[in-house]
Design an enzyme around this catalytic site. Structure first.
Site, PDB file in Angstrom:
ATOM      1  CG  ASP A 192      37.332  42.586  35.733  1.00  0.00           C
ATOM      2  OD1 ASP A 192      36.708  41.910  36.564  1.00  0.00           O
ATOM      3  OD2 ASP A 192      38.568  42.774  35.800  1.00  0.00           O
ATOM      4  CG  ASN A 245      35.811  36.277  39.716  1.00  0.00           C
ATOM      5  OD1 ASN A 245      36.502  37.148  39.176  1.00  0.00           O
ATOM      6  ND2 ASN A 245      34.563  36.508  40.092  1.00  0.00           N
ATOM      7  CG  HIS A 250      36.111  42.009  44.612  1.00  0.00           C
ATOM      8  ND1 HIS A 250      35.272  40.925  44.782  1.00  0.00           N
ATOM      9  CD2 HIS A 250      35.703  42.641  43.468  1.00  0.00           C
ATOM     10  CE1 HIS A 250      34.395  40.895  43.791  1.00  0.00           C
ATOM     11  NE2 HIS A 250      34.631  41.923  42.994  1.00  0.00           N
ATOM     12  CG  HIS A 266      38.483  40.382  41.486  1.00  0.00           C
ATOM     13  ND1 HIS A 266      37.425  39.649  40.998  1.00  0.00           N
ATOM     14  CD2 HIS A 266      38.550  40.115  42.834  1.00  0.00           C
ATOM     15  CE1 HIS A 266      36.874  38.953  41.978  1.00  0.00           C
ATOM     16  NE2 HIS A 266      37.532  39.226  43.101  1.00  0.00           N
ATOM     17  CB  VAL A 267      38.593  46.142  42.146  1.00  0.00           C
ATOM     18  CG1 VAL A 267      37.877  47.422  42.600  1.00  0.00           C
ATOM     19  CG2 VAL A 267      38.936  45.279  43.352  1.00  0.00           C
ATOM     20  CG  HIS A 268      33.911  45.397  38.205  1.00  0.00           C
ATOM     21  ND1 HIS A 268      32.696  44.750  38.300  1.00  0.00           N
ATOM     22  CD2 HIS A 268      34.815  44.437  37.882  1.00  0.00           C
ATOM     23  CE1 HIS A 268      32.855  43.471  38.048  1.00  0.00           C
ATOM     24  NE2 HIS A 268      34.138  43.250  37.799  1.00  0.00           N
TER      25      HIS A 268
END
Length: 481
Positions: free
Chosen positions: A187, A247, A341, A368-370
């Site tokens: 990310d 995504n 998420h 995905h998870v920050h």
């Protein structure tokens, strides 16, 4: 006047397009993040030094920042003649002893050639490759060149030049033998946080960079793909960058752009054909005793899908005596105690987890998870010393900020979790041992906030002995202590 209005129309159009497309995205308000960070728009680096220094901040979330962005683009267009031959250079691994060089030119007639050699300024080899381009609404990409060069010697610095002109660049190939060091970041985006992450990871050498999805955060605003390419060129042109999609790479717009990943597939070509995959969204490669598998969280993955069948065959082809380490990367995490998420990787986990477990995969990285989170070895939501270690590392620097809150009480499966930006390093020491470390980068110096030693499951006679049994062995591996 028409040329000056073009950036205005394009900027407003992509802002509206991004805003509209985000209306279709689900919002999970059960977790908190700090305010969005400004995007650093990296200007086109033409040959004129004045234009080369133009950097400006752009935010697609505030009308005031949109106006500022439009003004800057108009000024930039008036001050700068696009005279450079190449830009956005990055390299990636292709097979055992080849590298792919990718770059973009505004000149549609520029040749897809790379000259290279082992001495500065001396190019005793040349390769010719392919090129592509794409359109996305009113945006037209430059000419995207992909050139495969080699065979190359391991552990060697090569000097190269793209398209027969331009400054000389260099990269170093991975070593012939262990140890081998991976940098892992997820990310990434293009913000001040991103710059901090890149500066920290570049403060110490590494061999290969792995990125489990969400690269540019262009989100349909195609000029941000160009800006991202320019931002990471300094790093991605020197060491191979191996990526998979997230995504934010989908860029689907209902009815008008129903097929996703147009920009991602055109710009970030990975060695999927060389690994017998039918899609650039999932592939694998070998590097120095390590088999790395990149999975696609946003393409079909059920047991009837092409990805599932490919993964089953790919895992079955690994000789663990020659390749003792197996690493998997994907975007949406299968295990997650952050409030962000929740459950988004669950269907993929149910479909594919057993394949990874039976193949004795060592580590699974997700984004995905920050935030950062490291789990114990797991299989089917239970501690299992024969299962992979799961690590979430979606904290590279995205514009959306950190996912600040975790579930409480903490799960016994989760061993370390922290909502900070940073990067990770996996150093494969030999056939049996590896060292993982996570480096928080909101410190002025490189700071190791979490670390653990891992034993390769390929060396565990107990794990291979119970391959067809239901119960795992009654012990905890050394890397779990």
């Amino acid at each position: 006047m028409e040329k000056s209005l073009h950036p205005l129309i394009t900027s407003v159009f992509f802002f509206l397009l991004q805003f509209t497309s985000q209306c279709y995205a689900s919002k999970d308000e059960s977790y908190s993040r700090p305010p969005a960070r400004n995007i650093i728009f990296t200007a086109h680096h033409g040959l004129e030094s004045e234009a080369q220094q133009v950097n400006f901040f752009l935010s697609l979330h505030l009308v005031a920042d949109i106006i500022q962005c439009v003004i800057c683009r108009i000024c930039l267009a008036q001050r700068q003649r696009i005279t450079d031959v190449w830009f956005q250079v990055h390299v990636s691994l292709v097979g055992r002893d080849h590298m792919r060089v990718t770059w973009i030119t505004d000149d549609k007639h520029a040749p897809s050639t790379v000259e290279y050699g082992k001495q500065p300024g001396t190019y005793n080899a040349m390769a010719t490759g392919d090129h592509t381009s794409y359109r996305y609404f009113f945006y037209s990409s430059g000419k995207i060149h992909h050139v495969k060069i080699g065979p190359l010697e391991p552990g060697t610095t090569y000097y190269y030049r793209c398209g027969g002109s331009g400054p000389e660049l260099s990269f170093k190939t991975p070593p012939a033998t262990l140890p081998l060091e991976f940098v892992v970041i997820g990310d990434l985006g293009q913000t001040g946080w991103t710059n901090s992450t890149l500066a920290h990871l570049n403060s110490r050498d590494y061999d290969v960079l792995l990125l489990p999805g969400d690269l540019s955060y262009a989100d349909t605003n195609q000029p941000l793909w160009d800006s991202f390419g320019r931002l990471v060129e300094k790093y991605a042109s020197q060491r191979p960058w191996m990526v998979t999609e997230g995504n934010h790479e989908t860029e689907i717009f209902p009815i008008i752009q129903p097929h996703g990943f147009k920009a991602y597939n055109a710009r970030w070509l990975m060695p999927y054909e060389e690994s017998n995959s039918s899609s650039n969204l999932y592939y694998s490669f070998n590097v120095v005793g390590t088999h790395v598998i990149m999975l696609g969280s946003y393409t079909d993955f059920d047991e009837h899908s092409q990805q599932y069948k490919w993964l089953e065959a790919d895992l079955g082809s690994i000789d663990r005596k020659k390749t003792p380490w197996v690493i998997v990367l994907l975007h949406a995490p299968w295990y997650n105690t952050n409030n962000a998420h929740q459950g988004e990787g669950e269907s993929m986990r149910k479909a594919m987890e057993e394949l990874l477990y039976k193949a004795r995969v060592d580590v699974v990285f997700a984004g995905h998870v920050h935030a950062y989170e490291r789990f114990t070895r797991i299989y089917d939501n239970k501690v299992d010393p024969c299962g992979p270690m799961y690590i979430t590392i979606g904290d590279g620097g995205n514009r959306e900020g950190l996912a600040l809150t975790f579930k409480n009480p903490a799960s016994p499966l989760s061993l370390y979790r922290e909502a900070s930006f940073g990067h990770g390093r996996l150093r494969i020491m030999d056939e049996t041992r590896a060292h993982w470390s996570w480096h928080r980068n909101n410190d002025s110096n490189l700071f190791t906030a979490d670390e653990v030693w891992l034993d390769s499951i390929s060396t565990s006679t107990a794990c291979w002995a119970i391959e067809d049994e239901k119960e795992p062995p009654k012990f905890i591996a050394n890397d779990e202590l």
